[in-house]
Design an enzyme around this catalytic site. Structure first.
Site, PDB file in Angstrom:
ATOM      1  CG  PHE A 175      -2.476   5.192   5.277  1.00  0.00           C
ATOM      2  CD1 PHE A 175      -2.283   4.049   6.500  1.00  0.00           C
ATOM      3  CD2 PHE A 175      -2.834   6.327   5.815  1.00  0.00           C
ATOM      4  CE1 PHE A 175      -2.135   4.542   7.549  1.00  0.00           C
ATOM      5  CE2 PHE A 175      -2.813   6.738   7.096  1.00  0.00           C
ATOM      6  CZ  PHE A 175      -2.637   5.800   8.043  1.00  0.00           C
ATOM      7  CG  PHE A 214      -0.350   0.115   2.630  1.00  0.00           C
ATOM      8  CD1 PHE A 214      -0.255   1.376   3.068  1.00  0.00           C
ATOM      9  CD2 PHE A 214      -0.117  -0.798   3.073  1.00  0.00           C
ATOM     10  CE1 PHE A 214       0.163   1.231   4.498  1.00  0.00           C
ATOM     11  CE2 PHE A 214       0.574  -0.797   4.665  1.00  0.00           C
ATOM     12  CZ  PHE A 214       0.759   0.288   5.150  1.00  0.00           C
ATOM     13  CB  CYS A 215       1.318   4.072  -2.151  1.00  0.00           C
ATOM     14  SG  CYS A 215      -0.022   4.007  -3.281  1.00  0.00           S
ATOM     15  CB  SER A 216      -0.738   8.175   0.055  1.00  0.00           C
ATOM     16  OG  SER A 216      -1.528   9.106   0.672  1.00  0.00           O
ATOM     17  N   GLY A 261      -3.401   4.313  -3.410  1.00  0.00           N
ATOM     18  CA  GLY A 261      -3.249   3.149  -4.151  1.00  0.00           C
ATOM     19  C   GLY A 261      -3.082   3.487  -5.672  1.00  0.00           C
TER      20      GLY A 261
END
Length: 130
Positions: free
Chosen positions: A114, A85-87, A89
């Site tokens: 996230f 995951f990143c901020s 997607g």
């Protein structure tokens, strides 16, 4: 012929069985490895998912390639379930597709990243912008 980043992202996502935050949470409880690829400043501002493994994007492939001398202890084989995951997607979809290229075909990412995890009310810790 050149592609746009939207083309590359769409192609990456056709290879993934992306999961919702609640699905990722359940899978993590069952042994899947949640991997946070956000840079430190972004984690400090937004917060973190307790128990997620932090592997910044620029070293992800080296840390999860079972043949790499720089691999993490958890990277013991290609069948590992990795949920990146990143901020929001986007970067995580590209990262998960890159793990597919290494043979980790069970790798995927969280739809919405996230931000979606936090909006779903799932466990988080820290973060200056809360």
């Amino acid at each position: 012929m050149a592609q746009t980043i939207d083309d590359i992202l769409a192609a990456a996502r056709t290879r993934l069985d992306r999961v919702r935050p609640d699905e990722a949470h359940a899978e993590a409880g069952g042994g899947a490895v949640l991997v946070d690829i956000r840079p430190a400043a972004q984690r400090a501002a937004e917060g973190e998912i307790p128990g997620a493994l932090i592997v910044e994007r620029n070293v992800l492939e080296w840390r999860f390639d079972p043949a790499s001398d720089a691999r993490l202890p958890v990277a013991t084989g290609h069948d590992l379930r990795v949920i990146v995951f990143c901020s929001a997607g986007y970067t995580s979809s590209l990262a998960a597709a890159s793990l597919h290229d290494l043979g980790l075909t069970r790798a995927t990412d969280i739809v919405g990243g996230f931000q979606a995890w936090r909006a779903a009310g799932l466990p988080t810790a820290g973060g200056a912008d809360r």
